[in-house]
Design an enzyme around this catalytic site. Structure first.
Site, short mmCIF file in Angstrom:
data_model
loop_
_atom_site.label_atom_id
_atom_site.label_comp_id
_atom_site.label_asym_id
_atom_site.label_seq_id
_atom_site.Cartn_x
_atom_site.Cartn_y
_atom_site.Cartn_z
CD GLN A 157 4.86 -1.56 -2.40
OE1 GLN A 157 5.67 -0.82 -1.87
NE2 GLN A 157 3.84 -1.11 -3.08
CE1 TYR A 196 5.74 -4.30 -5.96
CE2 TYR A 196 5.03 -2.04 -6.30
CZ TYR A 196 4.79 -3.40 -6.42
OH TYR A 196 3.63 -3.84 -6.98
CB SER A 197 11.87 0.53 -1.91
OG SER A 197 10.91 1.42 -2.38
CB SER A 232 3.97 -0.25 5.20
OG SER A 232 3.39 -0.63 3.99
CD GLU A 248 1.31 2.47 -2.69
OE1 GLU A 248 1.74 2.22 -1.56
OE2 GLU A 248 2.03 2.58 -3.68
#
Lengths: 357, 397
Positions: free
Chosen positions: B124, B126-127, B159, B242
């Site tokens: 993922q 995103y951050s 992750s 999620e």
């Protein structure tokens, strides 16, 4: 078929009770009672009983609706929210006890009366809360001994008395009984000390009868339900206040610190709702876990009520601390629900025992 | 109310149990041999309608009607036999549902099947280092040059980052547009020269997350899900998935059972700690929260089965889980006593003593940050659940 949320019917019963209570027991009346010297309110008692509250969990042949403890608990939850006065919960428990007994004669004599609310009943188990610690002696059909913290004793005609070793006796108000009011902190549910001196009684359950433990569990579930309703009231009142109260030119509910406090309060209460349902459901289904679930629900939810009642005062600021605003009524009810039938620590210790730890 | 699944579901359970008993026989297989056997088992289970139920058949799923009770029965029976369920991770939990809702036919054809097969592992994206709770402030830049996206910037907290070969990412492609309207949802092949990955060592000493550096990394023009500038909206679909998966009840119950087990194993004043009245209070106090969480998950399950709105309690499940996780951590710290002074051996290296609780004691902090920090969730409960006015700094009026 799996279903673990309320039915339309259960929600309709809650709505009807909420409406009836609001109409028959307006806030001014609640404050009048609290400032007066009794907790028995005839108009709301009659209105709730006319709606069928007294017979909700009684068999239909005795004028009841034939529903379960879960339905009754959901009803009591609404009354906790509205701070209904008097020994309603105890009255329903007495009816449940008589309905669980083997005596057709007693059922015929009392159940229609209790279902209609024409006779007021209450439970005398106080001080030493757990059945194995009850002290009143019954011999040759007469009671002797003393019970403290009996709610609604001033209005009740029929008493369900806990007897030594964990039995239950039924006693009509009579000359051998003395009721002396206690100076109660919860003024919407005042208690009395009841002394029995050769008072005539009928033994309903002998010590050791498993029905007594079951009735005690039912009482724990119902007090948890009352606490849930009271806790919800504290959250609702605080959220509504945060939306309307303005400081620094805006509603205080916009400030993150207060928002987080209110979210924390809701987080204590909303998940506890399903826990209360589960405890009542386990009782109705007579699951092996029923007794433990009742103890856990009483301990957890009474703690939540105390916690959110305190938080509600903090969330309100000064007004929450006043007598006039009325939050104090629920605050004091939270202290009642926590202590009545044994503190959270008592029931957590029981739950640990029941788990076989 | 009724917690039994009913006769129809129990008949279905017998069928599932018979299937698993017949088909899941891994025997002594190990390594790649076992891997191939698992892959084959998943195919058979999918043909039977047991796995990848929400994925259409043409993309490798079993395309079953929504039935949360059947899905639960399947989970229970597979778990009972320790048979493998669907491949885990971000791909199945987040990307596939998003592609099914917002992807083009070509994207679904291209990406879903290999994800279902476990060949594509998704990170993922995103951050970013400067972008935590304020996710819409992402700065990693994407420019469409000569028919492909050229990406520059950095993503963090991915992750499965070590094994991931693809990423779905929020990339700023419209620098002139307003904050939320300038983001696109891009898919990126991670095995290319413009991508560098680095593990992040965390509190526990392990590296569960990676950071990724993009230096003129490339991705095809049509690997964008939704339109340009729609990435924020597209990502909302995935975050919903999620949140639902993080709030699952079974893990908390299992964690609490382990805590009780620990209290039986360790001693306090010369007797098993669990016999100590103070510890019994501690455990039952925590168990109150565990029960409330479990019963609320029954409630949500029941509402989902009846296709009714979940209400405010759904917004609370993650917070309830992580807050209780903190309580468990503190209780464990009390129970393990001096063992807290010892570093546990790494997992998978033989028997681990009570000091293994250090992983939970520190991991509980990670849980309350991942998937939205505790404070973010409190804000969501207050605004969406209780209807309090939005924070001015966060776009309120």
């Amino acid at each position: 078929m799996m279903r673990f949320h309320p039915t339309e019917e259960q929600l309709a019963i809650q709505d009807a009770l909420r409406g009836t209570l609001a109409d028959s027991f307006p806030k001014e009346r609640l404050h009048e009672l609290v400032d007066g010297d009794t907790d028995f309110d005839k108009p709301s008692w009659d209105a709730l009983m006319a709606l069928g509250l007294g017979g909700l969990a009684l068999p239909e042949i005795w004028g009841g609706a034939g529903l379960g403890l879960l339905d009754l608990a959901m009803a009591i939850e609404v009354l906790g929210d509205g701070a209904a006065a008097g020994p309603i919960l105890q009255h329903c428990l007495v009816a449940l006890a008589i309905a669980s007994s083997a005596s057709e004669e007693l059922k015929a004599r009392w159940l229609p009366e209790l279902a209609s609310g024409g006779t007021v009943a209450t439970v005398a188990w106080g001080g030493e809360w757990l059945p194995e610690k009850w002290t009143v002696k019954i011999e040759d059909g007469v009671l002797s001994g003393m019970v403290r913290y009996v709610p609604g004793a001033n209005a009740a005609h029929l008493f369900l008395v806990g007897t030594a070793g964990g039995g239950l006796a039924l006693c009509e108000l009579e000359a051998g009984m003395r009721v002396s009011a206690q100076h109660s902190s919860d003024r919407s549910r005042r208690t009395a000390t009841v002394t029995f001196k050769n008072a005539k009684a009928v033994e309903l359950f002998e010590p050791g009868d498993p029905t007594v433990a079951r009735l005690f569990d039912a009482a724990l579930v119902l007090i948890a339900a009352d606490a849930l309703g009271g806790a919800q009231h504290c959250v609702d009142l605080s959220v509504a206040y945060a939306k309307e109260r303005e400081q620094f030119g805006q509603p205080i509910g916009r400030f993150q610190a207060l928002k987080h406090q209110l979210a924390g309060m809701a987080l204590e209460v909303e998940p506890a709702r399903a826990m209360m349902w589960y405890a009542a459901y386990a009782w109705d289904m007579q699951l092996a876990e029923a007794s433990r679930a009742a103890a856990m629900a009483k301990a957890h939810i009474a703690d939540r009520f105390v916690s959110v009642a305190r938080a509600a005062v903090a969330a309100h600021g000064g007004i929450g601390y006043t007598w006039e605003y009325g939050l104090v009524i629920w605050f004091r009810r939270s202290m009642f629900d926590r202590a009545y039938l044994g503190s959270p620590a008592v029931h957590r210790a029981r739950a640990a025992d029941l788990a076989g730890w | 109310m009724d917690l039994s699944y009913g006769a129809e579901a129990e008949n279905y359970r017998s069928e599932v149990r018979a299937f698993v008993k017949r088909e899941w026989q891994p025997g002594e297989r190990r390594g790649s041999d076992l891997g191939a056997y698992i892959k084959n088992f998943r195919h058979r289970a999918t043909n039977e309608g047991l796995l990848y139920r929400f994925v259409p058949k043409r993309y490798g799923g079993s395309e079953q009607p929504v039935d949360v009770v059947r899905a639960q029965v399947i989970r229970e029976e597979f778990s009972r036999a320790r048979a493998p369920m669907e491949v885990g991770g971000n791909g199945m939990a987040m990307l596939v549902p998003t592609l099914l809702e917002r992807g083009t036919e070509a994207q679904r054809e291209r990406f879903i099947r290999p994800t279902v097969e476990g060949d594509y592992v998704w990170g993922q994206g995103y951050s970013e280092p400067g972008t935590g709770s304020d996710l819409a402030s992402v700065r990693t830049k994407g420019e469409l040059i000569d028919g492909e996206w050229v990406i520059n910037g950095q993503k963090i907290w991915t992750s499965q980052g070590g094994g991931a070969n693809y990423m779905f990412a929020l990339i700023r492609t419209e620098p002139q547009a307003k904050k939320h309207d300038g983001i696109s949802y891009l898919l990126i092949d991670l095995d290319q020269p413009g991508v560098t990955r680095r593990p992040i060592r965390q509190m526990t000493g392990d590296a569960g997350f990676y950071e990724f550096f993009f230096d003129n990394a490339k991705t095809p023009a049509d690997w964008i899900v939704g339109e340009r500038g729609e990435g924020w909206k597209v990502s909302r679909t995935t975050l919903k998935h999620e949140r639902a998966s993080i709030g699952s009840a079974a893990s908390l119950g299992a964690q609490f059972e382990k805590l009780v087990e620990l209290a039986r194993e360790v001693e306090r004043d010369g007797r098993p700690a669990i016999q100590d009245p103070e510890i019994r209070q501690l455990l039952t106090r925590i168990e109150g929260w565990v029960m409330a969480h479990r019963c609320s998950s029954y409630r949500l399950f029941s509402l989902a089965a009846a296709q009714e709105e979940p209400g405010i309690v759904q917004l609370m499940m993650k917070l309830l889980l992580t807050e209780t996780g903190h309580e468990i951590a503190l209780a464990a710290q009390e129970l393990i006593g001096d063992e807290a002074l010892l570093e546990p051996p790494p997992s998978g290296h033989g028997k681990r003593g009570p000091s293994k609780w250090l992983d939970q004691i520190m991991g509980s902090l990670g849980n309350s940050i991942a998937g939205g920090t505790t404070n973010i969730h409190r804000g969501i409960i207050a605004e969406r659940g209780l209807g309090l006015p939005r924070d001015l700094a966060m776009g309120g009026e």
